[in-house]
Scaffold this active site. Sequence first.
Site, PDB file in Angstrom:
ATOM      1  N   THR A 111       0.844  -1.199   0.000  1.00 38.79           N
ATOM      2  CA  THR A 111       0.000   0.000   0.000  1.00 38.79           C
ATOM      3  C   THR A 111       0.875   1.243   0.000  1.00 38.79           C
ATOM      4  O   THR A 111       0.613   2.206  -0.718  1.00 38.79           O
ATOM      5  CB  THR A 111      -0.945   0.008   1.213  1.00 38.79           C
ATOM      6  N   HIS A 137       2.344   1.652  -3.470  1.00 41.57           N
ATOM      7  CA  HIS A 137       1.311   2.159  -4.381  1.00 41.57           C
ATOM      8  C   HIS A 137       1.109   3.665  -4.192  1.00 41.57           C
ATOM      9  O   HIS A 137       1.151   4.438  -5.168  1.00 41.57           O
ATOM     10  CB  HIS A 137       0.007   1.401  -4.104  1.00 41.57           C
ATOM     11  N   GLU A 138       0.900   4.100  -2.945  1.00 39.25           N
ATOM     12  CA  GLU A 138       0.645   5.522  -2.695  1.00 39.25           C
ATOM     13  C   GLU A 138       1.886   6.365  -2.965  1.00 39.25           C
ATOM     14  O   GLU A 138       1.774   7.511  -3.404  1.00 39.25           O
ATOM     15  CB  GLU A 138       0.162   5.728  -1.253  1.00 39.25           C
ATOM     16  N   HIS A 141       1.861   7.366  -6.494  1.00 42.88           N
ATOM     17  CA  HIS A 141       1.039   8.556  -6.731  1.00 42.88           C
ATOM     18  C   HIS A 141       1.784   9.821  -6.336  1.00 42.88           C
ATOM     19  O   HIS A 141       1.721  10.840  -7.042  1.00 42.88           O
ATOM     20  CB  HIS A 141      -0.248   8.466  -5.916  1.00 42.88           C
ATOM     21  N   HIS A 144      -3.175   5.337 -11.651  1.00 43.65           N
ATOM     22  CA  HIS A 144      -3.606   3.935 -11.661  1.00 43.65           C
ATOM     23  C   HIS A 144      -3.430   3.360 -13.054  1.00 43.65           C
ATOM     24  O   HIS A 144      -3.664   4.037 -14.056  1.00 43.65           O
ATOM     25  CB  HIS A 144      -5.067   3.826 -11.228  1.00 43.65           C
ATOM     26  N   TRP A 191      -5.095   1.416 -14.854  1.00 43.13           N
ATOM     27  CA  TRP A 191      -6.259   1.410 -15.745  1.00 43.13           C
ATOM     28  C   TRP A 191      -6.782   2.830 -16.007  1.00 43.13           C
ATOM     29  O   TRP A 191      -7.817   3.010 -16.631  1.00 43.13           O
ATOM     30  CB  TRP A 191      -7.370   0.536 -15.164  1.00 43.13           C
ATOM     31  N   ASP A 226      -3.139   5.864 -18.621  1.00 37.82           N
ATOM     32  CA  ASP A 226      -2.345   6.211 -17.438  1.00 37.82           C
ATOM     33  C   ASP A 226      -1.090   6.979 -17.835  1.00 37.82           C
ATOM     34  O   ASP A 226      -0.233   7.261 -16.998  1.00 37.82           O
ATOM     35  CB  ASP A 226      -1.979   4.958 -16.635  1.00 37.82           C
ATOM     36  N   THR A 267       2.632   0.333 -20.288  1.00 36.34           N
ATOM     37  CA  THR A 267       1.619  -0.354 -19.474  1.00 36.34           C
ATOM     38  C   THR A 267       0.385  -0.551 -20.330  1.00 36.34           C
ATOM     39  O   THR A 267      -0.149   0.421 -20.870  1.00 36.34           O
ATOM     40  CB  THR A 267       1.264   0.464 -18.222  1.00 36.34           C
ATOM     41  N   ASP A 297      -1.264  -7.608  -2.263  1.00 34.65           N
ATOM     42  CA  ASP A 297       0.145  -7.255  -2.085  1.00 34.65           C
ATOM     43  C   ASP A 297       1.086  -8.345  -2.586  1.00 34.65           C
ATOM     44  O   ASP A 297       2.132  -8.060  -3.197  1.00 34.65           O
ATOM     45  CB  ASP A 297       0.431  -6.981  -0.604  1.00 34.65           C
TER      46      ASP A 297
END
Length: 984
Positions: free
Chosen positions: A245, A248-249, A252, A258, A260, A269, A274, A306
């Site tokens: 997590t 992932h963050e 950003h 993301h 998709w 994206d 990708t 994860d």
Amino acid sequence: MKQLYHSYFKYVFGSGIFIYLLLLSFHQILAQERCAVPQLLEERESKYPELSTEKFEKWISEKKKLRFQSSQRNQSNLVQIPVVFHVIHNGEPVGIGGNLLKSRIDRQLEILNEDFNRLNTDATETLEEFSNLAASFEIEFIYAKQDPDGFETNGIVRMPGSQASYGYQERAILSSESYWPAEDYLNIWVADLANGSLGWAEFPVSNLPGLDAASNNRLIDGVTLDYVYFGENPDSPSFESKGRTATHEMGHFFGLRHIWGDGGCSVDDYCEDTPFASRSSTGCDLAKTTCESLDMAQNFMDYTNDACMNIFTLDQKSRVRTVVENSPRRKSLTESVGLEEPPVFNRDLGLTEINSQYTGSCSGNFTPQIKIKNQGLFPLDQYSIQMLVDGELTETLTFNETLESGEEKEVFFSLLNFEETAEYSIFYSLNLEGNFQDERLDNNQKTEYFQKLENADLPYEKKFNNNINSWFIRNGDEEESWQIYDEAIGIPFYENRQNFGQKEEIISPIFDFTTLDVPELSFVFSQVADSIPNRVSIYASYDCGRNFDDLIFSNSITDISTAYTVDSVFTPQFRLDWDTVKIDLNRLRDEESVCFNIVAENRLGNNFYVSQFKIEESSKKNREIGIVKWQEINPLICEERLEGKLVIKNIGRENISNYKIEILNNGSLIKDYILNEELLVAGQDTEVDILIEQPEQNVGEFEIRAITNGVEGEIANSFYLPFEKNCIEELPPLRLVFNGSNSNNWFEFNPEKDKGWEYSSADFAVKSNSSEITTESSEDWLISPLLDVSNTNYLGLIFDVSYRKALRQSEKFEIYLSDDNGANFRTLIYSKSGDSLATSFGNDVPTQLVWRNEFIDLSPYVYRDKIRLAFKATHDNGQNIYLKNITFFVGQSPPPPYPNVRKPFVIYPNPAKNDLNLHLNLEIAEEGYFQILDMKGNVILDFTEPKILNQFISFDVSQLAEGMYILRLRTNRFSASERFMIQK
């Protein structure tokens, strides 16, 4: 850009498509909850169009090209980022709940470094199709080595939070619990997150000029993680946390979207390597194929478990490195002082902690204390500290005791007593004595403030008319603060939108609440409805301003926007720009020393204002019944009794099981209802069936009393029911003529005896006077005459309505029909309120009314001999409702607009062939005599209508010969004629 190939599928398996769509919808709901970044981006873009995705992506695309053309792309350039973990817990010991062990934090930092540098042990599990795209970002995250004051740190701050949990809308509150300057430190907040979010991050911005005000949300910049999914946690729900997590963050935070694109196959994206995906992935489906290609479900920017994540791509690296090298507060992290060991001096004595920046006490007594620390390498044994109060030296403490390197010492000064009501500054200055000098002086001084508050009597009212007098401002950040405006105090948030999250405080005098039986606080405020309204809270202190721990009001529960959004500095101008919040303070009635802190938090909104602050006895009693309204009743009596439903409400503090209703006529009791069977909970309403025998007099007024008994004695609230024996019947058509005293058999029913419907000569309309009626949910009725529809097949109602909707107030307009020959109103045929009723919007009083024409088909109700209509306005102390041209006409659809001519009737088409239309528009309804004559004066057709007003009549003239004819109309008031031609 990637190539996109569309494929269309048709589902023909019965309920299969429903199940597919249901699962897809459920999947999307889960996706929305897991990461709040899409909502943050949408919020930011709506607030600041200059930060749009399109502009950011254009900027980053150009920067990527420049980077590709330079030698940077071939260089190995490891960058370091200083990290501080703010562990916001609920007071648990270290290792319990959200107060995580350092070992778990250490492991999370290791996972970030492994994932961002392709050192993760599961890198070998990347699918062969994507393994050649895998990248190392060459970014190392390290604990910050020095804090913002230059002292050594382990990069972990532990702080009890002010809330049990935090949603992404409350990220400014979370960041204010603990924050280090975002230019130099990557803030990572670890807390209990609300609404199912596992985390979020603030997205970077470009370095284009002109974005300073919009992008400078430095006080919330960083990454936020739920403590349950922080680091490795085999007990986390949904899936086992392996620390991804945070990975992932963090993606950003450095500009990755993301995988998709938060859309479908047509949404990008912005990374070329990708594959497109129609939606996010869950679980670990490595065969998932959408958009005609295999999805990269193992990418850290997807929603897979994860254990399934293991790859960033080369173009994701190019994007991240571009952000690191160009974006403000990303590039500065790589050059931060937090990467450096704190400066080490041989002799360095510094001040660390004071009591607090602002404090107070009830007695005026204050014991100053402060901590000093030997930051240098050598022990120090001669030093002194001075304390100055309002610039005057008050005390000097000298020490001749050794303070070893790294050792702290708490110093206490003599008791101070502040007798006068004022704010006092307390300044501390540390000095190294003897033959040596302090090699760093920027940590040798600190200032705090003591505020001796005034005692004020209750009841209390403060109008901020160009002064704050006995109130004190606390401006800890020394940025924008409370200012005095005309008739109010306010904060210039609009001019300082860059200071997101800053809190501005103002402190009241001290009150003794034991002098009031039922205390109530109210304050008058004003602010516009921004997308993220400023946070406004009121805290109570029971130690005269030393601590404000009791939250008694927050607009996270009660919206306090009062005016529509403007694109400039907002200044209240109109009555409706202001509103009042009332707060029940009954729980403080035994407190002897209470003061309040109004805290307004900058959330990039417009200015906020307060004009009045009041504490007084509450009008709310312990035991009290209020009469809310009548239902299903008609106060116009023919031969029937008055009957209907009385809505009553427990408006007191206690539950009530016995009360009574009394009905009086001319002061004499004619009926009562003893009610003691059903418990009426505080705030609950109920209905009581009421029946009143027909009174002897023709016109009068019943008084309805709701009575309770308690410690205050008998408490009665009255409600008035005017009545009239009114059986006069009217034939349709009918128009409301309401010009002062002449209401043309219409009846006004005003049960609260306040200002009801009245004629407005300036607008040629009736108005509701809602702007002058402050009684909550007060109603006014306008009731039509009794209409004889026994010979009517089709009947319509038309009227014009005008209502300017204020932001906070919402009037309601309804029309009820009595289909039981006028006895009761039980049939609702029209209901609009607020936005649906509005013809315009604004808090200002309109200089010109905007009208909307309404039509209601009453034909379904003419099966009865007689009907009545009631027009009901429910007030909210907002803008007036205006009505005009209220007309009953014979017909099933509205007539065409009457031509703009001053004639009692018009005929068309002219010449006519088969049908001739006659459109009437008279001022007053009366009997009409019609004739059609030829040019020699012979009467071809004549008939009489018992009542004419606004009919639309068609004649069959197909049997008439070609030529000229005359249509003549005669009433008691006038005679008129019009020529028309028949042409075959």
